[in-house]
Design an enzyme around this catalytic site. Structure first.
Site, short mmCIF file in Angstrom:
data_model
loop_
_atom_site.label_atom_id
_atom_site.label_comp_id
_atom_site.label_asym_id
_atom_site.label_seq_id
_atom_site.Cartn_x
_atom_site.Cartn_y
_atom_site.Cartn_z
CD GLU A 229 -3.30 -6.05 3.96
OE1 GLU A 229 -4.16 -5.27 4.40
OE2 GLU A 229 -2.08 -5.79 3.98
CD GLU B 269 -2.98 -1.07 2.29
OE1 GLU B 269 -2.98 -0.11 3.07
OE2 GLU B 269 -3.86 -1.96 2.31
#
Ligand code: BGP
Length: 465
Positions: free
Chosen positions: A366, A167
């Site tokens: 995720e 991220e």
């Protein structure tokens, strides 16, 4: 009843990160990162004032934890190397205790049939580098490239799946736009430079990895938040959603997979006069060193409408100058985290990757549901009955299955997370794990109902609903 059969060798497992799980023990030689530092200065900014010092004690308990991973059906597991553990000052000496720890941790996983997926950067800038500007400073890109090479040299024959960042948009938005994380800045010019340096660092790591000709793959993990316009028939809403998509998804997805930044974003940045400093040859490096494998983190969609509110002049330019966030009436929410739950989003991402990103090999890296005070779901058997989590995963997996049926190259599903861990400023507020961690009892681990359910799913490689 429908039988949702998954492809052979599907990756079942979960994801975590070094800074959120390992904790420190005296004499481990770990250096400080920005979260260690920030907590030492402003503990009140963290939920219940719990910092990263102890986390889930994986540094000492990893052998027990690997057994629990086996018991919960893991055939793969992602964590990250902590840069500040391996190279305490970011540059300079390598910490031999860290080398020993990561070797032993990865060996333990492999010996138990769990493939380690290893990420290099999970929001955890070494403080010594942050003091010199962190990602703002070009020297950090060089330091990161060296760090990546050291990791490949040390662990590259046993680890076959590498990721350059988790991220990378988070340091941009949390640290330099919305003040959620240290250094709590709000400056779009800086944010653009940070993002650019992260993208360049990623390409340099991909280059280094490929040049070493190790047997394995390297990728990046991105949190993709599909941008949905309030009204698909309203061109202004559609345009606003496309700009949000360029800011928050394509800013990293395009350079990582296609080797170039989205033109829409470049045009905005140029118009604002905040182009990053780009050295000669950088763009060729980004163009020529794209990833092998894409990790997709999916939690929530982004809903957008045309700008209706006045532009906030206080902080200078912001992404929200180009759109307004939209709250869809009747949306389903996870009230603890304040995130919308929209299962079909996971399918829309996989379709987008298939249609617009060459159907690159990818996996769900995720997905998960953070819930507060899960102790209230403990039954007589002493186990947390997290049926809501099982349902959450099932509903997302239906869409993953559909995308695969339609040709998506999705190779696996990793849950966030294996065992409850420390979540930045939320600390241990919301629990995401298949396994609970009792902080009042030396981090005692207990498998939740979802963990047993996941084991069955992984063993059968199918879901019958
Ligand atoms: C992802 C991060 C993880 C983790 C997770 C849960 O974005 O990669 O590090 O924290 O979100 O979110 P949170 O901890 O904010 O509830």
């Amino acid at each position: 009843m429908t039988n949702y059969q998954f492809p052979a060798h599907f990756w079942w497992g979960s994801a975590a990160s070094g800074p959120q799980t390992e904790g420190c023990v005296s004499g481990d030689g770990k250096g400080e990162n920005i979260f260690d530092y920030w907590y030492s200065k402003e503990p009140e900014k963290f939920f219940n004032q719990v910092g990263p010092g102890k986390a889930s004690q994986v540094y000492t308990k990893y052998k027990e934890d690997v057994q629990l991973m086996k018991q919960t059906g893991h055939n793969s597991f992602r964590t990250s190397i902590q840069w500040s553990r391996l190279i305490p000052e970011g540059i300079g000496e390598v910490n031999p205790k860290a080398v020993e720890f990561y070797h032993s941790y990865f060996d333990e996983l492999i010996e138990n049939g769990i493939e380690p997926f290893v990420n290099l950067y999970h929001c955890d800038m070494p403080m010594a580098l942050q003091e010199k500007g962190g990602w703002l400073n070009r020297e950090t890109v060089e330091a990161y490239e060296r760090y990546a090479k050291i990791c490949f040299e040390l662990f590259g024959t046993k680890v076959k799946k590498w990721f350059t960042h988790n991220e990378p948009i988070v340091p941009v938005e949390a640290g330099y736009l919305y003040r959620w994380h240290y250094p709590e800045e709000s400056d779009m010019k800086q944010a653009v430079q940070i993002g650019y340096h992260e993208a360049l660092a990623s390409a340099l790591a991909v280059k280094a990895y490929h040049e070493m000709e190790l047997e394995g793959q390297i990728g990046i993990i991105l949190n993709l938040t599909p941008s949905y316009p309030r009204d698909e028939k309203n061109p202004e809403d559609v345009k606003a959603a496309a700009i949000a998509d360029a800011f928050f998804n394509r800013s990293f997805l395009d350079p990582a997979v296609k080797g170039e930044f989205p033109q829409e974003l470049v045009a905005i940045v140029k118009e604002l006069g905040i182009m990053p400093a780009i050295n000669e040859g950088d763009l060729t490096i980004i163009k020529e060193n794209t990833i092998d494998l894409l990790g997709i983190n999916y939690y929530q969609p982004r809903r957008v409408k045309a700008k209706e509110t006045p532009i906030d002049q206080e902080n200078g330019p912001m992404p929200e100058d180009y759109f307004d966030n939209y709250q869809m009436p009747g949306r389903k929410m996870n009230p603890y985290r304040g995130w919308e739950i929209y299962e079909k989003g996971i399918y829309d991402i996989l379709v987008n990757v298939r249609e617009n990103y060459g159907n690159i090999e990818c996996f769900i890296s995720e997905n998960g549901m953070g819930v507060e005070n899960e102790a209230r779901f403990i039954k007589e058997d002493g186990m947390i009955h997290d049926d809501y989590r099982i349902e959450f995963v099932q509903e997302h997996l239906k869409y993953v299955h559909q995308a695969i049926q339609e040709g998506s190259n999705c190779l696996g599903y990793h849950m966030w997370t294996c065992m409850d861990n420390w979540s930045w400023t939320n600390a241990y507020k919301n629990r995401y794990g298949f396994i609970s961690v009792d902080l009042s009892n030396d981090g005692k681990r207990t498998i939740k109902k979802s963990g047993y359910w996941f084991k069955e799913l992984s063993d059968k490689n199918e879901m019958i609903l």
